[in-house]
Scaffold this motif. Structure first.
Motif, short mmCIF file in Angstrom:
data_model
loop_
_atom_site.label_atom_id
_atom_site.label_comp_id
_atom_site.label_asym_id
_atom_site.label_seq_id
_atom_site.Cartn_x
_atom_site.Cartn_y
_atom_site.Cartn_z
N CYS A 64 -4.38 8.45 -1.96
CA CYS A 64 -4.08 9.88 -1.80
C CYS A 64 -4.99 10.41 -0.70
N ALA A 65 -4.38 10.90 0.39
CA ALA A 65 -5.13 11.36 1.56
C ALA A 65 -4.85 12.83 1.81
N PHE A 66 -5.90 13.58 2.04
CA PHE A 66 -5.74 14.99 2.37
C PHE A 66 -6.97 15.46 3.12
N VAL A 125 0.85 -1.19 0.00
CA VAL A 125 0.00 0.00 0.00
C VAL A 125 0.89 1.24 0.00
N SER A 126 0.67 2.13 -0.95
CA SER A 126 1.42 3.38 -1.05
C SER A 126 0.50 4.54 -0.71
N PHE A 127 1.00 5.44 0.14
CA PHE A 127 0.21 6.58 0.59
C PHE A 127 0.89 7.89 0.18
N VAL A 128 0.10 8.82 -0.30
CA VAL A 128 0.52 10.21 -0.39
C VAL A 128 -0.39 11.01 0.54
N HIS A 129 0.21 11.73 1.50
CA HIS A 129 -0.53 12.62 2.38
C HIS A 129 -0.15 14.05 2.02
N LEU A 130 -1.15 14.86 1.73
CA LEU A 130 -0.92 16.19 1.19
C LEU A 130 -1.14 17.29 2.22
N PHE A 131 -0.49 18.42 1.99
CA PHE A 131 -0.68 19.64 2.77
C PHE A 131 -1.43 20.60 1.86
N GLY A 132 -2.73 20.77 2.10
CA GLY A 132 -3.53 21.62 1.23
C GLY A 132 -4.11 20.81 0.07
N TRP A 133 -4.71 21.52 -0.89
CA TRP A 133 -5.36 20.80 -1.99
C TRP A 133 -5.04 21.39 -3.36
N ARG A 134 -4.35 22.51 -3.41
CA ARG A 134 -4.10 23.12 -4.70
C ARG A 134 -2.71 22.75 -5.23
N ASN A 135 -2.63 22.58 -6.54
CA ASN A 135 -1.35 22.41 -7.24
C ASN A 135 -0.52 21.25 -6.68
N LEU A 162 -10.73 14.41 -10.85
CA LEU A 162 -10.43 13.94 -12.21
C LEU A 162 -8.92 13.77 -12.39
N GLU A 163 -8.15 14.74 -11.90
CA GLU A 163 -6.71 14.65 -12.04
C GLU A 163 -6.15 13.47 -11.27
N LEU A 164 -6.66 13.24 -10.07
CA LEU A 164 -6.18 12.11 -9.27
C LEU A 164 -6.50 10.79 -9.96
N THR A 165 -7.68 10.69 -10.55
CA THR A 165 -8.05 9.48 -11.26
C THR A 165 -7.13 9.27 -12.46
N LYS A 166 -6.80 10.34 -13.16
CA LYS A 166 -5.90 10.23 -14.30
C LYS A 166 -4.52 9.73 -13.87
N GLU A 167 -4.10 10.10 -12.65
CA GLU A 167 -2.79 9.69 -12.16
C GLU A 167 -2.81 8.28 -11.56
N CYS A 168 -3.88 7.55 -11.78
CA CYS A 168 -4.01 6.16 -11.33
C CYS A 168 -4.01 6.04 -9.81
N VAL A 169 -4.47 7.09 -9.13
CA VAL A 169 -4.71 6.97 -7.69
C VAL A 169 -5.91 6.07 -7.49
N ARG A 170 -5.75 5.02 -6.69
CA ARG A 170 -6.82 4.03 -6.58
C ARG A 170 -7.89 4.45 -5.57
N VAL A 171 -7.47 5.09 -4.47
CA VAL A 171 -8.42 5.52 -3.44
C VAL A 171 -8.09 6.97 -3.06
N VAL A 172 -9.11 7.83 -3.07
CA VAL A 172 -8.95 9.23 -2.70
C VAL A 172 -9.72 9.46 -1.40
N VAL A 173 -9.02 9.95 -0.36
CA VAL A 173 -9.62 10.09 0.97
C VAL A 173 -9.48 11.54 1.44
N ASN A 174 -10.58 12.12 1.94
CA ASN A 174 -10.49 13.41 2.62
C ASN A 174 -11.43 13.41 3.81
#
Length: 251
Positions: free
Chosen positions: A111-113, A82-92, A130-142
């Protein structure tokens, strides 16, 4: 305590750790409850955004697994498959996500934010999803919205459909392949439980809690067990009740 009772190896926290700006207090409590080998991955929420460094510091100290080499306010971490990206903010953030996952062959990319995939005043789905889906992110969590919801399996609408944006499939267990994702809102740890207020694209969502008829909603957390290709999840409320079980497959 429910997460500890579940026997979790890792906690993905989508932000708003506390509302008093006392990170030490939260993590002292976490250290008292959680087993020594439970890691905590953290996204910065809007309540921490003005002074996020102490929160990232304490979360880094709870990286218990030797394979987890991820520090800072914006992290890419791998635990088993399982690979996680945790973001600071939501833009760019698209470029960071792309760089993180470019050579990643794990079946699960999450991708979690905190802030939804749109500014807070908008729906939790927009072009960012849409962008996250294009990048093959399997699960988007907020988790900015203080309720629970998970989507149907989503994908980019084909050109021949005449519809732009996100389309859904009706499969009961989402079978995620490149170009497909599942969206999850996991905000029942917030100070006050909110009520879902989707005004558009209601057809994207499979289950939502609390329902409009619930007079005494409870806080809760989403618990998931990830195998190499299959994940089983459910919402556990603070009284121990398990609701809305769902499964995902990743190929």
């Amino acid at each position: 305590r429910n997460i500890e009772g579940y026997g979790a190896d890792l906690i993905s926290h989508q932000g708003d750790v506390d509302y008093q700006h006392k990170p030490a207090h939260f993590f002292v409590t976490a250290n008292e409850i959680l087993r020594e080998n439970v890691s905590v991955l953290l996204s910065v929420g809007n309540h921490e955004r003005w002074n996020p460094v102490p929160y990232a510091h304490y979360a880094t100290k709870r990286l218990r697994h030797a394979s987890l080499d991820c520090t800072g306010l914006q992290t890419y971490c791998v635990y088993k498959w399982v690979s996680f990206v945790h973001l600071f903010g939501w833009r760019n953030q698209t470029e960071f996500i792309r760089q993180s996952f470019t050579n990643d062959e794990n079946p699960w990319k999450i991708c979690a934010f905190h802030i939804p995939a749109a500014p807070p005043q908008q729906e939790p789905i927009n072009m960012t999803s849409l962008e996250l889906t294009k990048e093959c992110v399997r699960v988007v969590v907020n988790a900015h919205k203080h309720f629970f919801a998970y989507s149907k399996c989503i994908h980019l609408c084909p050109e021949e459909s005449g519809t732009s944006g996100l389309c859904t499939s009706e499969e009961t267990d989402c079978r995620i392949t490149p170009g497909k994702s599942m969206l999850l809102i996991s905000g029942l740890g917030g100070a006050k439980i909110g009520r879902p207020s989707f005004t558009t694209r209601t057809e994207l969502w499979r289950n939502i809690y609390p329902p409009a008829t619930e007079t005494h909603p409870q806080h809760g957390a989403v618990l998931c067990a990830f195998e190499k290709r299959h994940a089983s999840c459910s919402l556990q409320l603070t009284n121990g009740s398990l609701l809305h079980p769902f499964s995902m497959w990743s190929f």
